[in-house]
Motif scaffolding. Structure first.
Motif, short mmCIF file in Angstrom:
data_model
loop_
_atom_site.label_atom_id
_atom_site.label_comp_id
_atom_site.label_asym_id
_atom_site.label_seq_id
_atom_site.Cartn_x
_atom_site.Cartn_y
_atom_site.Cartn_z
N PRO A 131 0.81 -1.22 0.00
CA PRO A 131 0.00 0.00 0.00
C PRO A 131 0.85 1.28 0.00
CG PRO A 131 -0.88 -1.57 1.57
CD PRO A 131 0.45 -2.11 1.12
N LYS A 132 1.86 1.32 0.84
CA LYS A 132 2.71 2.52 0.95
C LYS A 132 3.50 2.73 -0.34
CE LYS A 132 4.51 5.94 3.22
NZ LYS A 132 3.70 7.12 3.49
N ILE A 133 4.12 1.67 -0.85
CA ILE A 133 4.94 1.80 -2.06
C ILE A 133 4.07 2.18 -3.25
CG2 ILE A 133 6.36 0.52 -3.71
CD1 ILE A 133 7.49 -1.02 -1.27
N THR A 134 2.89 1.59 -3.36
CA THR A 134 1.98 1.95 -4.46
C THR A 134 1.64 3.43 -4.38
OG1 THR A 134 1.07 -0.28 -4.56
CG2 THR A 134 -0.23 1.46 -5.57
N LYS B 66 14.17 1.89 -0.08
CA LYS B 66 15.31 2.62 0.50
C LYS B 66 14.83 3.87 1.24
CE LYS B 66 19.79 4.57 -0.65
NZ LYS B 66 20.77 4.87 -1.69
N VAL B 67 13.94 4.63 0.63
CA VAL B 67 13.39 5.83 1.27
C VAL B 67 12.67 5.46 2.56
CG1 VAL B 67 11.66 7.67 1.05
CG2 VAL B 67 13.23 7.21 -0.84
N LEU B 68 11.87 4.41 2.52
CA LEU B 68 11.15 3.98 3.72
C LEU B 68 12.12 3.57 4.82
CD1 LEU B 68 8.25 1.95 2.06
CD2 LEU B 68 8.09 4.18 3.19
N GLU B 69 13.16 2.84 4.45
CA GLU B 69 14.15 2.40 5.45
C GLU B 69 14.92 3.58 6.04
OE1 GLU B 69 16.45 -0.48 3.28
OE2 GLU B 69 15.06 -2.10 3.78
#
Length: 92
Positions: A51-54, A84-87
């Protein structure tokens, strides 16, 4: 962390026609339609973050979204960038 790679697939005429139809929709319908096409592809790679990546991918320009829908390599690259951005922001 590198996500599992989706194997390249040949883009069929039906896929290209569908993407063209989505691209021609009015603005308010286009992003949801792109999301419906993107989500299953992202889910196949990163189900826990789909959901977040989409949502992140839907912030791209329409031309970039079309590239991602038509190219497994482009999809993998963008998903890796999103992960990578989320991490980096501790959002995983």
């Amino acid at each position: 962390m590198t996500v599992t790679r989706v194997e390249s697939r040949l883009v069929g005429r039906k896929d290209i026609e569908c993407t063209s139809r989505v691209a021609s929709l009015p603005d308010e319908k286009r992003k949801p339609a792109f999301g419906e096409r993107l989500y299953p592809l992202v889910y196949a790679i990163k189900p826990d973050q789909a959901p977040k990546i989409t949502g992140m991918l839907l912030e791209m320009d329409d031309s970039e979204i079309i590239d991602v829908l038509e190219s497994a390599d482009a999809l993998n690259k963008k998903i890796n960038e999103a992960v990578k951005v989320l991490e980096e922001n501790n959002l995983t």
